[in-house]
Scaffold this motif. Structure first.
Motif, mmCIF file in Angstrom:
data_model
loop_
_atom_site.group_PDB
_atom_site.id
_atom_site.type_symbol
_atom_site.label_atom_id
_atom_site.label_comp_id
_atom_site.label_asym_id
_atom_site.label_seq_id
_atom_site.Cartn_x
_atom_site.Cartn_y
_atom_site.Cartn_z
ATOM 1 N N GLY A 1 -3.897 5.216 -4.582
ATOM 2 C CA GLY A 1 -4.165 4.355 -3.448
ATOM 3 C C GLY A 1 -4.834 5.152 -2.353
ATOM 4 O O GLY A 1 -5.025 6.365 -2.454
ATOM 5 N N LYS B 1 0.841 -1.204 0.000
ATOM 6 C CA LYS B 1 0.000 0.000 0.000
ATOM 7 C C LYS B 1 0.876 1.254 0.000
ATOM 8 O O LYS B 1 0.570 2.246 -0.661
ATOM 9 N N ARG C 1 1.106 4.108 -2.882
ATOM 10 C CA ARG C 1 0.819 5.512 -2.572
ATOM 11 C C ARG C 1 1.994 6.426 -2.912
ATOM 12 O O ARG C 1 1.841 7.445 -3.566
#
Ligand SMILES: [Mg+2]
Length: 128
Positions: A125, A115, A119
């Motif tokens: 994200g 994640k 990002r």
């Protein structure tokens, strides 16, 4: 968002597929770097999780191919290895890895790292 997973260990490969799918990503899993490269060249992927020690084409060699590819060079790559030696990690980063995890790893940590890569590097994200 598709994640390329490459690991010659069948059990780890299945585990990675499960963790990364549950984190909400599409997964394309391959047993060695050569098969993965053949797939990537045609289909591409958004991010990659590569085991370092593999037959045919190892993770560092595959990473080198990715970083010299016009189309794929910006792809976030996380390396996995059972070797916790510092020199392997340095070699990984020098070859262009964005992140590094040593086996065994926690499912939650792997999902969180993906994640974060999504990002930071892709600029998308979910915001934390
Ligand atoms: Mg391996």
């Amino acid at each position: 968002m598709k994640v390329l997973v490459v690991d010659d260990d069948e059990i780890f490969r299945a585990l990675l597929r499960e963790i990364i799918s549950e984190a909400g990503y599409e997964v394309s899993a391959h047993a060695n770097g050569q098969l993965a490269w053949e797939y990537l060249s045609v289909e591409g992927a958004d991010m990659a999780v590569l085991d370092v020690n593999m037959p045919e084409l190892d993770g560092l060699s595959l990473l080198r191919k990715i970083r010299t590819s016009e189309r794929l060079r910006g792809m976030p790559v996380l390396l996995l290895t059972i070797k916790a030696f510092v020199e392997d990690q340095v070699a990984g980063y020098e070859t262009g890895a964005d992140d590094y995890l040593t086996k065994p790893f926690s499912a939650e940590v792997l999902a969180a790292r993906l994640k974060t890569l999504e990002r930071r590097i892709l600029g998308r994200g979910t915001a934390p």
